[in-house]
Design an enzyme around this catalytic site. Sequence first.
Site, PDB file in Angstrom:
ATOM      1  CD1 TRP A   1      -2.454  -2.073   1.545  1.00  0.00           C
ATOM      2  CD2 TRP A   1      -3.096  -0.834  -0.198  1.00  0.00           C
ATOM      3  NE1 TRP A   1      -3.541  -2.689   0.968  1.00  0.00           N
ATOM      4  CE2 TRP A   1      -3.953  -1.957  -0.092  1.00  0.00           C
ATOM      5  CE3 TRP A   1      -3.305   0.079  -1.227  1.00  0.00           C
ATOM      6  CZ2 TRP A   1      -5.012  -2.176  -0.990  1.00  0.00           C
ATOM      7  CZ3 TRP A   1      -4.354  -0.148  -2.123  1.00  0.00           C
ATOM      8  CH2 TRP A   1      -5.196  -1.255  -1.996  1.00  0.00           C
TER       9      TRP A   1
ATOM     10  CE  LYS B   1      -9.160  -2.765   2.910  1.00  0.00           C
ATOM     11  NZ  LYS B   1      -8.163  -1.790   2.575  1.00  0.00           N
TER      12      LYS B   1
ATOM     13  CG  ASP C   1      -3.338   4.119   3.948  1.00  0.00           C
ATOM     14  OD1 ASP C   1      -4.364   3.890   4.607  1.00  0.00           O
ATOM     15  OD2 ASP C   1      -3.105   3.595   2.840  1.00  0.00           O
TER      16      ASP C   1
HETATM   17  C1  LIG Z   1      -7.589  -1.242   1.284  1.00  0.00           C
HETATM   18  C2  LIG Z   1      -6.527  -0.249   1.483  1.00  0.00           C
HETATM   19  C3  LIG Z   1      -6.385   0.867   0.640  1.00  0.00           C
HETATM   20  C4  LIG Z   1      -7.266   1.083  -0.553  1.00  0.00           C
HETATM   21  O1  LIG Z   1      -8.551   1.379  -0.213  1.00  0.00           O
HETATM   22  P1  LIG Z   1      -9.661   1.636  -1.306  1.00  0.00           P
HETATM   23  O2  LIG Z   1     -10.810   2.060  -0.493  1.00  0.00           O
HETATM   24  O3  LIG Z   1      -9.876   0.354  -2.041  1.00  0.00           O
HETATM   25  O4  LIG Z   1      -9.164   2.714  -2.209  1.00  0.00           O
HETATM   26  C5  LIG Z   1      -5.390   1.772   0.908  1.00  0.00           C
HETATM   27  N1  LIG Z   1      -4.545   1.602   1.947  1.00  0.00           N
HETATM   28  C6  LIG Z   1      -4.659   0.545   2.771  1.00  0.00           C
HETATM   29  C7  LIG Z   1      -3.703   0.418   3.917  1.00  0.00           C
HETATM   30  C8  LIG Z   1      -5.637  -0.405   2.574  1.00  0.00           C
HETATM   31  O5  LIG Z   1      -5.729  -1.460   3.391  1.00  0.00           O
END
Ligand SMILES: *Cc1c(COP(=O)(O)O)cnc(C)c1O
Length: 383
Positions: free
Chosen positions: A117, A218, A194
């Site tokens: 990521w 998530k 993030d």
């Molecule tokens: C799933 C995820 C993303 C991407 O998320 P989307 O909503 O699909 O754009 C970005 N960073 C992390 C750490 C993730 O787990």
Amino acid sequence: MPINQQQNMQSTAPLLLSRPYNFSPGPATLPVAVLERAREEMLNWHGSGMSVMEMSHRGKEFTDIYEQAVVDLRELLDVPAKFKILLLQGGGLGENAAVAMNISQGKAADFVVTGGWSERSAQEAVKYCDVHQAASARTQDGYFYHIPDPQTWRIRSQAQYLHICSNETVHGVEYQELPDLKALSGQNLPLVVDASSHILSRPVDWSKVGVLFAGAQKNIGIAGLTLVFVREDLLGKAMPICPLIWNYELQAKNNSMINTPPTYAIYIAGLVFQWLKAQGGVSVMQERAIQRAGLLYGAIDGSHGFYVNKVDPLNRSRMNVPFFLKDERLNEEFIAGAKQCQMINIKGHKSVGGMRASIYNAMSVEGAQALADYLKFFAQKYG
Ligand SMILES: *Cc1c(COP(=O)(O)O)cnc(C)c1O
């Protein structure tokens, strides 16, 4: 042993029989209590005569839902007043672009690459500013097993921010604590985090954060909603090309309602926040996360090499546990056996292979125990 549990589930909890333990990385399992509440309120929310899906985002009913969600979120994470909370669309990937457009000023941004990521974040930001990897933990064969020591990061003086992914969902690498950029860079460099896949599983040290973002699908609720926490002094620097809907300053001034927000996703997130508060909040979530992760890593490490997870134990994720069977010819058998024992979605990310169990807030400790028992059972059978 897992068979017994299956019988238990049949006799005592018919609901669990139709709802196996779901280790999906996201969209992911939700608390049953939240789903039940949503079902109860589906056709007629609090006597309004409408489903939340049918409400105007500017009406009194939805405004109440929205404001309560933000108040509860601020309380749960102890977010200081100098941070604005935005509820946006676009997901984690959208934020990779949005952050660059909002605070890089088209100049420079540094990244610490610790997994898939953060790597993608750096790739996205290239479109908007000059990107540099202050550190990368990528191995020759494309895996990631640790967080490089912050003392070794090569941070540029011209960087407008430094981006990290505090929990790498695919590779299972997690920061134990956020880096202190003031001490490391000697300047007031904003840290961008993030936190998509572990937000609300532990407290946040806001003194170290400039911007923190997380997709909801998530560890919070359903897809379509992205939370952004932005420190006030970082507002007002957006590049002219920044789309209106991602302009942090304008969205902050408009309660995230420049356009129609993802109303139902906000409603579900709000129900999850209420559920989290009823459970005892983030500190209880942290305790449970430590328990769940301890059960799974314990089973992996105790298997005498039947299962392997090579991530540095100090950087192992409490939310996403990737592992490999030493004999990969058993993979299909392993997945099918898990399904028979009411455990689904444990196949690893396509870029990595192997297995991955995602054990977010909504996964019970019993669920992690069931999977740990299955790991032992399967290793005994085939080891
Ligand atoms: C799933 C995820 C993303 C991407 O998320 P989307 O909503 O699909 O754009 C970005 N960073 C992390 C750490 C993730 O787990």
